[in-house]
Motif scaffolding. Sequence first.
Motif, short mmCIF file in Angstrom:
data_model
loop_
_atom_site.label_atom_id
_atom_site.label_comp_id
_atom_site.label_asym_id
_atom_site.label_seq_id
_atom_site.Cartn_x
_atom_site.Cartn_y
_atom_site.Cartn_z
N ASP A 280 2.22 3.41 3.02
CA ASP A 280 1.27 4.53 2.99
C ASP A 280 1.92 5.79 2.43
N HIS B 44 1.32 5.53 -1.82
CA HIS B 44 0.75 6.66 -2.56
C HIS B 44 1.90 7.37 -3.26
N HIS C 56 -4.69 -0.29 6.62
CA HIS C 56 -4.64 0.09 8.04
C HIS C 56 -5.46 -0.82 8.96
N HIS D 244 -8.97 2.38 2.15
CA HIS D 244 -8.59 2.59 3.55
C HIS D 244 -9.76 2.18 4.44
N HIS E 195 0.85 -1.20 0.00
CA HIS E 195 0.00 0.00 0.00
C HIS E 195 0.88 1.24 0.00
#
Length: 442
Positions: free
Chosen positions: A297, A55, A249, A212, A53
Amino acid sequence: MILTGGTVVTSLDPVRIVRDDIHVVDGRIAASGGGARRDCSGCLVVPGNVCAHTHLYSALARGMPYALEPPTNFTQILQRIWWRLDRALDEESIRASALVGGMEALFSGTTTLVDHHASPNAIDGSLDVVAEALRSLGVRSVLCYETSDRDGPERALAGVAENRRFLDRVRREKLPLARGMVGAHASFTLSDETLAACCEAAGVFDVGLHIHAAEDQADEADSLSRCGHRVADRLQRAGALDDRTLLAHGVHLDDEEIGLVLAAGSSIAHNARSNMNNSIGRARLHALGEQVSLGTDGIGSDMFEESRTAFFRLREDDGGTGGDWPLQRLAQSAHLAGRAFGEPLLGALEPGAPADLIVLDYAAPTPVHDQSFAGHWVFGLSSRAVRDVMVAGEWVVTDRQLTRVDQQQLAADALGQAERLWRRLDEIGPHEFEPKGSKGGI
Ligand SMILES: [Zn+2]
């Protein structure tokens, strides 16, 4: 191609080590074969890391100026930082972010990125920009667009459409290094209609939803006030929980929700450093068990650092956690990516597996074998040791240099784009979207 002389970790879970040459034929590990030789004497050869995961769109945020009141809770972190940054992105800055983030991933030994992209003012085509940047570097990726209602119904529809457009392209063109999921931000920024549209798209293209979930208590409070159910319950009722679903998460999932997630076979991407940085609490990792993978993240893509931090954070609460825990979680991350690619052997170095591997220049001070490797991972190895990186049988990094892209030019372009992006940020105020049932932020 033949990699000679190395100590080869053929599997992370369970750890299996052999001292043998590695043959690579047509992008895969093979039992035998000829071709060019690369000397890996004195090196460890390890499966490429997978970040479950991230970004990439936040790659140019590092060190950016901040002039507003400091945020005091998670919602304010989104309103004042990330939901300003994502609105400032345009095609050039998306491309620069993906290139510089992808470069750093390779240098840290990460060969696959599971990315969650947001750029509300440049949605259409954005996944092509990210995919092309990563293709040029030779990074494997699983991409999606972060669908959300926070910027209004038009952008929610555009988000769903971008996921569908890219998934259709992946299906038609069979992109060698890219796959897709359906991206959604989080329960608290999704209407029932938008969530349903995301689930429908995932069904049509036979892929998972990447969302998420229960990252902060605000997500749970919103879901309870929105529909009377907690987040995982809401997702399940919407048809969003199955064995292809990836939840990022999951910090505030309660017992009942964890039961739902486990029963559905969904994956949880644990992001230890991000959770610590945002003061959102601690995920219940032992309760979530085997379905936990590891992500960053957006805090880079260094899975040595991430897995080690996750391990120490967990050990602080539970000294019985074994050193093999981070390796098992990384194997789970590879399993997740392998599922998206239809490559069950991704993450192993055995005949038939995609040849995604890293060569670590590591002068081990103690013996390396099946039983000791976890100790080397946790207490000794780091991305500093990454010398060469191979993805799908091609060297994409040799001797710590990119093989396909001019890295000096790439870094210079990123600097210019970062300055442009930071200037645009000055003109964008805090986002006004509020979760339901919250005490307020902005
Ligand atoms: Zn995230």
